[in-house]
Design a protein around this motif. Sequence first.
Motif, PDB file in Angstrom:
ATOM      1  N   CYS A  22       0.864  -1.173   0.000  1.00  0.00           N
ATOM      2  CA  CYS A  22       0.000   0.000   0.000  1.00  0.00           C
ATOM      3  C   CYS A  22       0.903   1.227   0.000  1.00  0.00           C
ATOM      4  N   TRP A  36      -4.861  -2.893   7.554  1.00  0.00           N
ATOM      5  CA  TRP A  36      -5.495  -3.638   6.466  1.00  0.00           C
ATOM      6  C   TRP A  36      -6.812  -4.215   6.985  1.00  0.00           C
ATOM      7  N   ARG A  45     -17.061  -6.173   6.908  1.00  0.00           N
ATOM      8  CA  ARG A  45     -15.647  -5.829   6.828  1.00  0.00           C
ATOM      9  C   ARG A  45     -14.993  -6.139   8.172  1.00  0.00           C
ATOM     10  N   TYR A  94      -8.416  -3.973   1.892  1.00  0.00           N
ATOM     11  CA  TYR A  94      -8.325  -2.515   1.854  1.00  0.00           C
ATOM     12  C   TYR A  94      -7.223  -2.019   2.773  1.00  0.00           C
ATOM     13  N   CYS A  95      -6.482  -1.059   2.311  1.00  0.00           N
ATOM     14  CA  CYS A  95      -5.478  -0.375   3.126  1.00  0.00           C
ATOM     15  C   CYS A  95      -6.121   0.849   3.768  1.00  0.00           C
ATOM     16  N   THR A  96      -5.757   1.122   5.012  1.00  0.00           N
ATOM     17  CA  THR A  96      -6.322   2.272   5.711  1.00  0.00           C
ATOM     18  C   THR A  96      -5.227   3.043   6.424  1.00  0.00           C
ATOM     19  N   MET A 104      -9.186   5.193  11.793  1.00  0.00           N
ATOM     20  CA  MET A 104      -8.762   5.067  10.404  1.00  0.00           C
ATOM     21  C   MET A 104      -9.697   5.908   9.551  1.00  0.00           C
ATOM     22  N   TYR A 106      -8.688   7.237   6.230  1.00  0.00           N
ATOM     23  CA  TYR A 106      -8.404   7.163   4.794  1.00  0.00           C
ATOM     24  C   TYR A 106      -8.436   5.711   4.343  1.00  0.00           C
ATOM     25  N   TRP A 107      -9.003   5.494   3.158  1.00  0.00           N
ATOM     26  CA  TRP A 107      -9.161   4.145   2.642  1.00  0.00           C
ATOM     27  C   TRP A 107      -8.685   4.090   1.191  1.00  0.00           C
TER      28      TRP A 107
END
Length: 117
Positions: A22, A36, A45, A94-96, A104, A106-107
């Motif tokens: 990422c 993640w 999720r 997904y990276c955060t 968290m 930002y995604w």
Amino acid sequence: QVQLVESGGGLVQAGGSLRLSCAASGRTFSSYAMGWFRQAPGKERELVARISSVGFTYYGDPVKGRFTISRDNAKNTVYLLMNRLHPEDTAFYYCTAGPNSGTMVYWGQGTQVTVSS
């Protein structure tokens, strides 16, 4: 504003390995907690792993002992090394990023990981 771009997903056989990357924009990457998450079809999720700005790590129970999260602040990149993959690990990953491990904000767009049996 932080932009996150994941890479490294794909198709792998059960028992195999993948490494997700990422890449983050911005000059304050080193101050952010990174993480993640994953989401499988029909499921909620869930947190896979996270790493604080100073390197403390946390793993969700399903991946403990198999996955490793790490970060390279010089490259503004966080990694997720996934070993001994199971078909149940199939999901969109997904990276955060956020100001701390509990926030968290930002995604990334996500990357698909598919593990065949």
